[in-house]
Design a protein around this motif. Structure first.
Motif: not given
Length: 167
Positions: A54-63, A90-93
């Motif tokens: 779920r965490a990966q899904e949210l990160l992929a969608r919203w960053g 990326p570290l810049r994000r």
């Protein structure tokens, strides 16, 4: 806890901020390092859990905003930082999200968290049984709310997986 209550507010917030940056940043670094050598480890088992997916899904969608908002949660915050590391955000994000989320967490913890802890400690001094019963009632209510939310979301959206993100 007593140590933080004795500090001036700005110093308490700064100390908590450094602690959360080290903890969350360390979790991110662990995720990055574990990505290649994670098979047959505890990290791999964690990475296969539904909450991690779920965490990966949210990160992929919203960053990065997910990283910031994760600091308003308990437990999920660690999974989001680990997922950001394993996913090689990326570290810049990641770093700006870590700083903003960490600052929010430090201020909340230095205010609401310490006040709540002090109130529970005082209640325990007045009535240990009342404090335990009250704490159990709060925990039960929180668990009930979370279960209700999960069931409601599961019914409304159907079963999800990280493969759905790519579509």
């Amino acid at each position: 806890m007593e140590h933080f209550r004795g500090l001036p507010f700005p110093l308490a917030v700064a100390t908590l901020f450094v602690i959360v940056l080290l903890r969350a940043g360390g979790t991110y670094a662990l995720g990055r390092a574990a990505r290649s050598g994670a098979s047959r480890t505890r990290v791999q088992r964690l990475a296969e859990s539904p909450r991690f997916e779920r965490a990966q899904e949210l990160l992929a969608r919203w960053g990065a905003p997910v990283v910031v908002l994760s600091f308003l949660t308990v437990g999920f915050q660690t999974l989001v930082n680990l997922a950001a590391g394993i996913g090689r955000m990326p570290l810049r994000r990641y770093l700006p999200a870590l700083v903003i989320g960490g600052a929010i967490w430090a201020v909340l913890y230095a205010t609401v968290g310490l006040v709540t802890f002090a109130a529970l400690a005082r209640l325990y001094q007045l009535s240990p049984v009342g404090a335990v019963v009250g704490g159990l009632a709060l925990i039960s209510g929180l668990v009930g709310y979370i279960v209700w939310q999960v069931r409601r979301n599961h019914r409304s959206s159907g079963h999800w997986s990280t493969a759905d993100v790519d579509q």
